[in-house]
Design an enzyme around this catalytic site. Structure first.
Site, mmCIF file in Angstrom:
data_model
loop_
_atom_site.group_PDB
_atom_site.id
_atom_site.type_symbol
_atom_site.label_atom_id
_atom_site.label_comp_id
_atom_site.label_asym_id
_atom_site.label_seq_id
_atom_site.Cartn_x
_atom_site.Cartn_y
_atom_site.Cartn_z
ATOM 1 N N ASP A 1 20.706 17.844 54.190
ATOM 2 C CA ASP A 1 20.202 17.390 55.482
ATOM 3 C C ASP A 1 18.978 18.182 55.931
ATOM 4 O OD1 ASP A 1 22.336 15.597 55.644
ATOM 5 O OD2 ASP A 1 23.614 17.060 56.652
ATOM 6 N N ARG A 2 18.195 17.564 56.794
ATOM 7 C CA ARG A 2 16.983 18.206 57.315
ATOM 8 C C ARG A 2 17.291 19.565 57.933
ATOM 9 N NH1 ARG A 2 14.423 18.420 62.351
ATOM 10 N NH2 ARG A 2 15.995 17.033 63.261
#
Length: 316
Positions: free
Chosen positions: A144-145
């Site tokens: 994930d970012r």
């Protein structure tokens, strides 16, 4: 830019039993939907039968009425950008990268540039196979970012195919470190996992059907008398948001998680969470057998400064 296109498609008797992604690519080929694009539409929850999101591998049934949303494309190809990368391993076939929190892995809606893929394309040539998604060259898995840490990127088709096969067999060593509210204890989460029926961008373990998701959790340290904990999370499977869902839905959300988290009950924990400003999840270990040389590779990533500072604050 054209608007999102909506389609309602009926499954013909001759199509019963086909994979959803293959079927969708064939039915919407004239609309420019490739196999990889069909897979992405399914992953994003844009393919539904009734209120149920359809997985790419789902088998079609007689009488299914499939609703599909096809958004307007934002870009045709990922472009090279001169963005620094922390590379912990590289050969002619693959890269292992230590991604900072805040960096998106590949271009997508709202993130046309500045991604890890843009940086990789500037650093190296990446082979692509026919039908590969032009926005995800070399990408075998994602983090994930707002998660930091290790991931592997394929530079050749042979490496991509070999790594993809090992991920499919769950034959990859992946360990994350997390700071969570309370202490879930050392345990294994073994649940079903699917997209949330009401919130498209979320996933949930509270479903009656879905894919199996298994996370092994070990408490490494209880913090602030058990108000928080440092956890070692080993993935047996690698579903989207898997660790975040397991901990969030079972009473120990990851600190700073904007989707599955909550305001911490302990004010000291909440203060640390707010100061961190992102989910306290770090991909600390990655291991696999090299898809070409057959060498066993194992990598570790130290805690980034923001995570280490949060841990120190929780230790008091």
């Amino acid at each position: 830019m054209s608007a999102t296109r909506a389609f309602r498609l009926s499954v013909h008797p001759s199509e019963v039993g086909e994979r959803a992604d293959r079927w969708l690519a064939a039915r919407l080929a004239s609309e420019g939907v490739t196999r990889s694009a069909a897979t992405r539409l399914c992953d994003e929850g844009r393919v539904r039968v009734g209120e149920v999101a359809v997985r790419p591998s789902a088998k079609l049934r007689a009488g299914d009425e499939v609703r599909v949303e096809v958004p307007a494309p934002e870009a045709l190809d990922a472009v090279a950008e001169d963005i620094p990368l922390v590379i912990v391993f590289e050969d002619e076939h693959l890269l292992v990268i230590d991604k900072p929190a805040g960096m998106v892995v590949h271009p997508s809606k709202g993130h046309a540039g500045g991604t890890l893929v843009n940086a990789v394309l500037h650093h190296a040539e990446v082979e692509s196979d026919e039908g590969d998604d032009p926005l995800r060259p070399g990408i075998v898995h994602r983090i994930d970012r707002l998660t930091s840490g290790l991931l592997v990127v394929a530079k050749t088709v042979r490496a991509h195919q070999g790594l993809a096969a090992r991920f499919k067999l769950h034959d990859i060593h992946r360990v994350y470190l997390a700071l969570a509210e309370r202490d879930p204890g050392t345990r294994t989460f073994d649940t079903l996992h699917d997209r949330h029926p009401a919130h498209r961008q979320r996933f949930t373990s509270r479903v009656e059907t879905g894919r199996r998701a298994v996370t092994h959790v070990e408490t490494l340290e209880r913090l602030l008398d058990g108000a928080a904990s440092l956890l070692r999370c080993t993935l047996e499977t690698g579903r989207t948001h898997q660790i975040r869902v397991h901990l969030g839905e079972h009473g120990s959300p990851i600190l700073g998680d904007p989707v599955y988290g909550r305001r911490a009950r302990d004010a000291r924990v909440e203060a640390v969470s707010r100061a961190l400003g992102r989910q306290a999840l770090h991909a600390a270990e990655l291991g696999f057998v090299h898809p070409v040389t057959a060498e066993t590779l194992r990598f570790t990533s130290p805690l980034p400064d923001d995570f280490a500072a949060a841990l120190a604050a929780l230790r008091g």
